[in-house]
Motif scaffolding. Structure first.
Motif, PDB file in Angstrom:
ATOM      1  N   VAL A 167       0.842  -1.205   0.000  1.00  0.00           N
ATOM      2  CA  VAL A 167       0.000   0.000   0.000  1.00  0.00           C
ATOM      3  C   VAL A 167       0.874   1.251   0.000  1.00  0.00           C
ATOM      4  O   VAL A 167       0.611   2.223  -0.728  1.00  0.00           O
ATOM      5  CB  VAL A 167      -0.945  -0.012   1.222  1.00  0.00           C
ATOM      6  CG1 VAL A 167      -1.679   1.324   1.347  1.00  0.00           C
ATOM      7  CG2 VAL A 167      -1.951  -1.153   1.120  1.00  0.00           C
ATOM      8  N   PHE A 168       1.947   1.222   0.799  1.00  0.00           N
ATOM      9  CA  PHE A 168       2.884   2.351   0.826  1.00  0.00           C
ATOM     10  C   PHE A 168       3.524   2.554  -0.546  1.00  0.00           C
ATOM     11  O   PHE A 168       3.674   3.691  -1.005  1.00  0.00           O
ATOM     12  CB  PHE A 168       3.961   2.114   1.883  1.00  0.00           C
ATOM     13  CG  PHE A 168       5.035   3.160   1.891  1.00  0.00           C
ATOM     14  CD1 PHE A 168       4.839   4.363   2.535  1.00  0.00           C
ATOM     15  CD2 PHE A 168       6.248   2.946   1.248  1.00  0.00           C
ATOM     16  CE1 PHE A 168       5.833   5.342   2.543  1.00  0.00           C
ATOM     17  CE2 PHE A 168       7.243   3.906   1.239  1.00  0.00           C
ATOM     18  CZ  PHE A 168       7.035   5.116   1.895  1.00  0.00           C
ATOM     19  N   LEU A 169       3.910   1.442  -1.194  1.00  0.00           N
ATOM     20  CA  LEU A 169       4.505   1.531  -2.537  1.00  0.00           C
ATOM     21  C   LEU A 169       3.546   2.207  -3.509  1.00  0.00           C
ATOM     22  O   LEU A 169       3.948   3.044  -4.323  1.00  0.00           O
ATOM     23  CB  LEU A 169       4.867   0.142  -3.056  1.00  0.00           C
ATOM     24  CG  LEU A 169       5.974  -0.635  -2.336  1.00  0.00           C
ATOM     25  CD1 LEU A 169       6.176  -1.996  -2.987  1.00  0.00           C
ATOM     26  CD2 LEU A 169       7.275   0.132  -2.327  1.00  0.00           C
ATOM     27  N   ALA A 170       2.270   1.832  -3.415  1.00  0.00           N
ATOM     28  CA  ALA A 170       1.277   2.387  -4.334  1.00  0.00           C
ATOM     29  C   ALA A 170       1.080   3.882  -4.092  1.00  0.00           C
ATOM     30  O   ALA A 170       1.022   4.683  -5.027  1.00  0.00           O
ATOM     31  CB  ALA A 170      -0.043   1.644  -4.176  1.00  0.00           C
ATOM     32  N   ILE A 171       0.991   4.266  -2.811  1.00  0.00           N
ATOM     33  CA  ILE A 171       0.762   5.676  -2.474  1.00  0.00           C
ATOM     34  C   ILE A 171       1.977   6.528  -2.846  1.00  0.00           C
ATOM     35  O   ILE A 171       1.849   7.646  -3.347  1.00  0.00           O
ATOM     36  CB  ILE A 171       0.446   5.820  -0.976  1.00  0.00           C
ATOM     37  CG1 ILE A 171      -0.878   5.129  -0.646  1.00  0.00           C
ATOM     38  CG2 ILE A 171       0.398   7.284  -0.566  1.00  0.00           C
ATOM     39  CD1 ILE A 171      -1.209   5.081   0.829  1.00  0.00           C
ATOM     40  N   SER A 172       3.167   5.965  -2.607  1.00  0.00           N
ATOM     41  CA  SER A 172       4.392   6.730  -2.836  1.00  0.00           C
ATOM     42  C   SER A 172       4.666   6.974  -4.313  1.00  0.00           C
ATOM     43  O   SER A 172       5.471   7.839  -4.656  1.00  0.00           O
ATOM     44  CB  SER A 172       5.587   6.001  -2.221  1.00  0.00           C
ATOM     45  OG  SER A 172       5.814   4.774  -2.880  1.00  0.00           O
ATOM     46  N   ALA A 173       4.016   6.189  -5.199  1.00  0.00           N
ATOM     47  CA  ALA A 173       4.243   6.376  -6.634  1.00  0.00           C
ATOM     48  C   ALA A 173       3.853   7.787  -7.062  1.00  0.00           C
ATOM     49  O   ALA A 173       4.435   8.355  -7.988  1.00  0.00           O
ATOM     50  CB  ALA A 173       3.465   5.339  -7.438  1.00  0.00           C
ATOM     51  N   GLY A 174       2.838   8.342  -6.396  1.00  0.00           N
ATOM     52  CA  GLY A 174       2.468   9.726  -6.628  1.00  0.00           C
ATOM     53  C   GLY A 174       1.953  10.043  -8.014  1.00  0.00           C
ATOM     54  O   GLY A 174       2.047  11.179  -8.479  1.00  0.00           O
ATOM     55  N   LYS A 175       1.405   9.057  -8.714  1.00  0.00           N
ATOM     56  CA  LYS A 175       0.864   9.332 -10.041  1.00  0.00           C
ATOM     57  C   LYS A 175      -0.559   8.818 -10.130  1.00  0.00           C
ATOM     58  O   LYS A 175      -0.918   7.803  -9.541  1.00  0.00           O
ATOM     59  CB  LYS A 175       1.733   8.683 -11.128  1.00  0.00           C
ATOM     60  CG  LYS A 175       1.845   7.166 -11.043  1.00  0.00           C
ATOM     61  CD  LYS A 175       2.716   6.625 -12.173  1.00  0.00           C
ATOM     62  CE  LYS A 175       2.789   5.108 -12.119  1.00  0.00           C
ATOM     63  NZ  LYS A 175       3.640   4.560 -13.202  1.00  0.00           N
TER      64      LYS A 175
END
Length: 382
Positions: free
Chosen positions: A168-176
């Motif tokens: 979930v953090f990976l998805a949010i951090s993508a920022g796109k």
């Protein structure tokens, strides 16, 4: 003759050979080979080597396969136990609070190298340190033949919850923002019968391996096309077939490939910055904090009505830092949230925590037996 290709080939031979040597030494002393891989990265960095395209591609593929195998292990019935989801959630929240306050307090006191940290950066570092290693725990459980034990299933369930939090953090951090077609991703559910049918007929050899790669990389590519993070696609395809009888076999088949390709990730971490006295001291100083993680796991598991023996063995399996913590830190460095030195610090803390965890897990049953009255006083009556 293309001398540039020769140079690349020779460079690859150097890091592959060194990785094997240091990985072999780590395994010989009872540590996971990835400790040797990190040491190889530090050595190569000190000698002026830089991570090239081949190493970066290995790293990306390793992370994709890691998330695919996480999806394959996703057993909803195990995760539904409060001893898994509740303990994982409470533990992560508590550890992030405790560790971040500890790190921020050191920063306020003007500790060298920490004085520039604010509360937000401290929270990110603490979050990276809150995970336990799936690779380490599964290796220990498999070597002891305890994967099917209650403490083994509880430990793996908690690790999967932590991995989901990291994803979930990976998805949010993508920022796109995803494309308008992203909602069509749900249609892959209708591919499930066809995928499972293929899984039944591919057999148990090289076709099973190729099909696993096809699912992991194909899922990642589909998600990338619609503007979602590709690693989530690998996870989603793994979850899609996790209930199939051959999912466990596929996970075991893909495990060694995943570990092999993660070699690139661990090498690139070691080569991402210079190993200094300061980073070594701070990383070593953070390593003993895994004992706080272990103690909190034990306390929570006994409060959730597990026996002291089960709680202790599961807690010792989780007494380490995680490769997912390095992934979180790498994202923090890429986005400019923390400096690159913290990636080295967390890598050192990870390596030292594996030394601690290897020691306590080798004597886990003896630790319980020698102090049985003490441990039993900690468990609830029911």
């Amino acid at each position: 003759m293309d001398f540039e290709l020769v140079a690349i080939a020779l460079g690859d031979v150097v890091w592959i050979s060194l990785a094997f040597l240091f990985g072999f030494v780590s395994r010989a002393v009872g540590l996971p080979p990835l400790v040797g891989f990190l040491a190889t990265g530090f050595l190569l960095n000190a000698q002026g080597f830089e991570a090239g395209d081949s190493l970066e591609k290995l790293s990306d593929l390793g992370i994709t396969l890691l998330l695919f195998t996480v999806g394959l292990k996703l057993n909803i019935r195990t995760l539904a136990r409060p001893q898994v989801w509740a303990v994982a959630g409470i533990h992560t929240t508590a550890i992030v609070c405790i560790f971040s306050l500890f790190i921020y307090a050191l920063a306020i006191l003007g500790t060298p190298f920490l004085s520039d940290l604010d509360l937000k950066r401290s929270l990110l570092i603490a979050f990276a340190l809150s995970f336990s290693s799936t690779v380490f725990a599964i290796k220990v459980l498999e070597e002891k033949g305890e994967m099917a034990s209650l403490h083994g299933r509880i430990a793996v369930g908690i690790l999967i919850i932590q991995d989901i939090v990291a994803v979930v953090f990976l998805a949010i951090s993508a920022g796109k923002w995803p494309s308008p077609w992203a909602s069509s991703i749900v249609l892959i559910i209708f591919l499930r019968p066809a995928i499972q049918r293929i899984l039944e007929v591919v057999g148990h050899g090289e076709l099973l391996v190729l099909f696993g790669f096809t699912l992991a990389l194909g899922g990642a590519e589909i998600f990338e096309i619609v503007g979602l993070k590709g690693d989530l696609g690998a996870l989603a395809l793994g979850v899609l077939i996790s209930s199939h009888p051959k999912a466990d076999e596929l996970a075991k088949t893909m495990l060694e490939f995943k570990n092999l390709f993660l070699l690139g990730f661990f090498l690139s971490i070691g080569m991402s910055g210079h190993l200094t006295i300061e980073t070594l001291v701070i990383g070593t100083m953070l390593a003993p904090l895994v004992l706080i993680k272990s103690s909190l796991f034990f306390g929570l598991l006994t409060r959730f009505k597990l026996r002291a023996r089960t709680s202790l063995l599961a807690s010792l399996n989780l007494s380490n830092y995680s490769e997912f913590g390095l992934i979180v830190a790498a994202i923090g460095v890429a986005n400019g949230w923390i400096t690159g030195d913290w990636l080295i610090i967390i890598a050192i803390a990870l390596a030292v925590s594996f030394v601690i965890a290897a020691g306590v897990n080798n004597f886990a049953h003896q630790i319980y037996t020698d102090n049985r009255p003490f441990w039993r006083r900690m468990q609830r009556a029911e």
